[in-house]
Design a protein around this motif. Structure first.
Motif, PDB file in Angstrom:
ATOM      1  N   UNK A   1      44.496  46.271  36.721  1.00 37.79           N
ATOM      2  CA  UNK A   1      45.419  45.395  37.444  1.00 37.79           C
ATOM      3  C   UNK A   1      46.862  45.763  37.135  1.00 37.79           C
ATOM      4  N   UNK A   2      47.665  45.971  38.168  1.00 43.08           N
ATOM      5  CA  UNK A   2      49.108  46.184  37.983  1.00 43.08           C
ATOM      6  C   UNK A   2      49.818  44.914  38.421  1.00 43.08           C
ATOM      7  N   UNK A   3      50.760  44.468  37.604  1.00 46.19           N
ATOM      8  CA  UNK A   3      51.494  43.247  37.921  1.00 46.19           C
ATOM      9  C   UNK A   3      52.976  43.553  38.058  1.00 46.19           C
ATOM     10  N   UNK A   4      53.545  43.192  39.190  1.00 45.59           N
ATOM     11  CA  UNK A   4      54.978  43.330  39.436  1.00 45.59           C
ATOM     12  C   UNK A   4      55.565  41.927  39.503  1.00 45.59           C
TER      13      UNK A   4
ATOM     14  N   UNK B   1      50.561  41.390  42.680  1.00 43.09           N
ATOM     15  CA  UNK B   1      49.463  41.946  41.890  1.00 43.09           C
ATOM     16  C   UNK B   1      48.767  43.025  42.710  1.00 43.09           C
ATOM     17  N   UNK B   2      48.386  44.098  42.036  1.00 43.71           N
ATOM     18  CA  UNK B   2      47.679  45.167  42.742  1.00 43.71           C
ATOM     19  C   UNK B   2      46.464  45.603  41.931  1.00 43.71           C
ATOM     20  N   UNK B   3      45.324  45.650  42.588  1.00 45.60           N
ATOM     21  CA  UNK B   3      44.090  46.116  41.945  1.00 45.60           C
ATOM     22  C   UNK B   3      43.968  47.617  42.165  1.00 45.60           C
ATOM     23  N   UNK B   4      43.926  48.359  41.076  1.00 44.83           N
ATOM     24  CA  UNK B   4      43.883  49.829  41.156  1.00 44.83           C
ATOM     25  C   UNK B   4      42.431  50.281  41.274  1.00 44.83           C
TER      26      UNK B   4
ATOM     27  N   UNK C   1      47.101  42.542  46.330  1.00 45.04           N
ATOM     28  CA  UNK C   1      46.662  43.597  47.246  1.00 45.04           C
ATOM     29  C   UNK C   1      46.074  44.755  46.444  1.00 45.04           C
ATOM     30  N   UNK C   2      45.926  45.895  47.112  1.00 49.84           N
ATOM     31  CA  UNK C   2      45.314  47.042  46.441  1.00 49.84           C
ATOM     32  C   UNK C   2      46.384  48.038  45.976  1.00 49.84           C
ATOM     33  N   UNK C   3      45.986  48.858  45.010  1.00 49.62           N
ATOM     34  CA  UNK C   3      46.841  49.965  44.602  1.00 49.62           C
ATOM     35  C   UNK C   3      47.019  50.964  45.732  1.00 49.62           C
ATOM     36  N   UNK C   4      45.978  51.143  46.553  1.00 51.48           N
ATOM     37  CA  UNK C   4      46.092  52.066  47.692  1.00 51.48           C
ATOM     38  C   UNK C   4      47.313  51.696  48.536  1.00 51.48           C
ATOM     39  N   UNK C   5      47.535  50.415  48.701  1.00 52.54           N
ATOM     40  CA  UNK C   5      48.626  49.961  49.546  1.00 52.54           C
ATOM     41  C   UNK C   5      49.972  50.033  48.820  1.00 52.54           C
ATOM     42  N   UNK C   6      50.013  49.542  47.597  1.00 49.90           N
ATOM     43  CA  UNK C   6      51.290  49.499  46.866  1.00 49.90           C
ATOM     44  C   UNK C   6      51.789  50.916  46.573  1.00 49.90           C
ATOM     45  N   UNK C   7      50.875  51.834  46.304  1.00 43.77           N
ATOM     46  CA  UNK C   7      51.263  53.202  45.946  1.00 43.77           C
ATOM     47  C   UNK C   7      51.409  54.125  47.154  1.00 43.77           C
ATOM     48  N   UNK C   8      51.221  53.573  48.349  1.00 47.24           N
ATOM     49  CA  UNK C   8      51.293  54.374  49.582  1.00 47.24           C
ATOM     50  C   UNK C   8      52.724  54.878  49.803  1.00 47.24           C
TER      51      UNK C   8
ATOM     52  N   UNK D   1      40.063  41.480  44.882  1.00 48.12           N
ATOM     53  CA  UNK D   1      39.921  42.415  43.757  1.00 48.12           C
ATOM     54  C   UNK D   1      40.855  42.027  42.604  1.00 48.12           C
ATOM     55  N   UNK D   2      42.079  41.621  42.922  1.00 50.56           N
ATOM     56  CA  UNK D   2      42.990  41.232  41.832  1.00 50.56           C
ATOM     57  C   UNK D   2      42.447  40.014  41.086  1.00 50.56           C
ATOM     58  N   UNK D   3      41.836  39.084  41.821  1.00 48.26           N
ATOM     59  CA  UNK D   3      41.290  37.896  41.153  1.00 48.26           C
ATOM     60  C   UNK D   3      40.138  38.300  40.232  1.00 48.26           C
ATOM     61  N   UNK D   4      39.304  39.220  40.693  1.00 43.34           N
ATOM     62  CA  UNK D   4      38.218  39.714  39.833  1.00 43.34           C
ATOM     63  C   UNK D   4      38.780  40.360  38.575  1.00 43.34           C
ATOM     64  N   UNK D   5      39.837  41.155  38.746  1.00 49.77           N
ATOM     65  CA  UNK D   5      40.442  41.826  37.593  1.00 49.77           C
ATOM     66  C   UNK D   5      40.975  40.791  36.601  1.00 49.77           C
TER      67      UNK D   5
END
Lengths: 359, 359
Positions: free
Chosen positions: B4-7, B297-300, B271-278, B329-333
């Motif tokens: 999980x990445x948190x901004x 929050x982003x789930x990697x 959201x997902x890391x795919x999206x944040x890191x796009x 996914x972030x909630x699961x993380x």
């Protein structure tokens, strides 16, 4: 808890949970338009509008489709008024589920794909063949997506419902004649029995019928089978359920019994003292015949000190129950609300709706 | 929490609550049928079917209206697959809200009275005059009846949504060109900008527009305004909300900012890391411009070891997000699920859907 009567042994801790949600099912059956069957509307035809207006008022605080609160021919207001006052005190999530309302309510509501207005059972099938099974399965699916961690109070609004409930219970082999309730102080038992006899003859129903879905398609309605499906799904999901209603809820339990659904000590019925103590119906006897293991709670409300004449009629045997009102009152009683506080909330709501303040 | 990445600073205890419910809004905008705009369906016209099929699959485990899982033109499956796998692990109540799906989903779903399919904004108004205000108020009412004691994860499915999100953000005065995301690895930014420019010219929109509802009626869609209304009602009701989605959720926040709704530290985006890191979109920058106080929050997640080729495409920039998948996914993380366990659930679900078991 001085105003709560308990028949049977409630499952411990049921009401104590703070994960309760209210689910109100609405539908129409054209059976309600047979003159003399239902007083849940100002005229027989107007009973078709009552479910939508009830839930519009319950959720939005005012009816939207038409700017009128549902009343009996005598002008006695809908029990949704009690439900709304109770709901404000309970402060729990609420979901409206339309399984066949004649009018689509103009509030956000859950819509069942197979929703259908029920036919008038004396002269036509209640539902097209196969629809009751679909309604059961769709409602079961709804419950399974909602039940995670929630318990439910399940109420209903469907004028004509005690007549189709009578039909369902009799068709499934239970003795229900002269035992179902009525919103009228003069329960039209003879008329209800004639309607059911015509329905059975018309559709070749010979009690006890074993095929529940065929029976409901022919002589039932969209509501009771949907509530039964919801219970089935909610029980599978681990939820507890308070059926908030009168003798109609016995028809729901009759369906579940015929389908062999195990109630597992997680179902109760909650209603009003007006209904349980009514000399013209037999809630306790019906429940005891169909599902003796299901506890019955009754809230002994009275409006004797009401500043509004409309509410005083409740004490004279009018209305008695509906739109989850009785069950919601029992939950308030269990949670420790005093009868006086709840009355004040109802009077305040009545005053607001009628456009003036309760004195 | 290694994946999980948190901004920003999330509100403490948000995810720890066990009173979470998932709410998935669905709608269509005919903007998605402009060739090249959306890959959320096998063909431009088929994107109109995707929302209903997504939620049928999410709730019932299989699409019902047509027996096909929504895929991109390349055959890459809907992110609803991730959402369903995640939802099974989370085991929380789920509600589907239709605010204007081209197809009515054949599962129980909440129906907004003013639901409307959105017009293709390059050539026609998105909504009839006044509809966006109604959708906002109806969604606010829905949230107010649900919010008692519940917190919400809010997801969506509406192909074409990043284009109307771009339109909304630009119209309300935010710089969003070349910053919104796409389900395609080749984000068609130029086309999106041309569509929005045509929409603004056609309907005489001159940023920054102050009248949010007029703006949405002309160049928006039914989805974002409805989610904004839901947030408004849920915040009033004391709930916390995780917006589960990508740059479209920035359009929701832009609407709320323009309406002066106070977010009160109770809104996050997941959201997902795919999206944040796009590299072809700018989620972090958009969020920072519009609502810098909202944590991201982003789930990697990655599917590099997937036994299924369809999922491996996610790692190559296809799909990225949708139907609440990233937020779930972030909630699961946060709840401590390992990336490996979640992957196994997704692979298992993919195998089940495709009719064979994951190895």
């Amino acid at each position: 808890m001085g105003w709560l009567r308990v028949h049977g042994s409630p499952s411990p801790g049921f009401h104590a949970g703070d994960r309760l949600a209210l689910v109100v099912f609405i539908a129409s059956t054209r059976t309600s338009t047979i003159p003399g069957i239902s007083v849940a509307g100002p005229s027989p035809e107007a009973t078709l509008y009552t479910p939508a207006l009830d839930v519009e008022y319950l959720v939005a605080g005012r009816p939207i489709t038409f700017n009128v609160i549902p009343v009996t021919p005598e002008g006695i207001p809908t029990p949704a008024l009690i439900s709304r006052a109770a709901l404000k005190l309970l402060n729990i999530p609420t979901l409206i589920v339309d399984v066949g309302s004649f009018l689509e309510p103009k509030i956000p509501h859950t819509r069942m794909p197979s929703r259908s207005v029920g036919g008038s059972i004396d002269s036509e099938d209640a539902l097209a063949e196969g629809v009751s099974k679909k309604l059961f399965e769709e409602s079961r699916l709804l419950a399974s997506t909602l039940s995670k961690g929630l318990d439910f109070i399940v109420g209903e609004s469907m004028p004509g419902g005690t007549t189709t409930a009578l039909s369902i219970m009799e068709a499934l082999g239970y003795k229900a004649r002269f035992r179902v309730s009525s919103a009228s102080p003069s329960n039209p038992h003879d008329l209800k029995v004639r309607v059911v006899e015509r329905a059975f003859k018309r559709s070749n129903i010979n009690p006890p019928e074993r095929d529940v879905f065929k029976t409901i398609d022919r002589v039932g309605d969209p509501l009771h089978i949907s509530i039964a499906g919801f219970l089935s799904g909610a029980l599978e999901g681990g939820s507890k359920i308070l059926l908030a209603g009168g003798t109609q809820m016995c028809a729901v339990l009759a369906i579940l019994k015929s389908l062999g659904v195990e109630l597992g000590g997680r179902v109760m019925v909650g209603t009003t003292g007006w209904l349980v103590n009514d000399s013209q119906s037999d809630m306790r006897g019906l429940l005891n015949d169909i599902a003796p293991e299901v506890p019955l709670l009754a809230a002994e409300m009275d409006f004797s000190d009401s500043p509004f004449e409309g509410l005083k009629y409740y004490d004279k045997g009018y209305v008695k129950e509906g739109v989850g009102s009785g069950g919601l009152l029992t939950v308030l009683a269990v949670k420790g609300w005093s009868k006086g506080d709840v009355k004040r909330a109802v009077y305040g709501e009545y005053g607001r709706v009628m456009g003036y303040e309760a004195r």
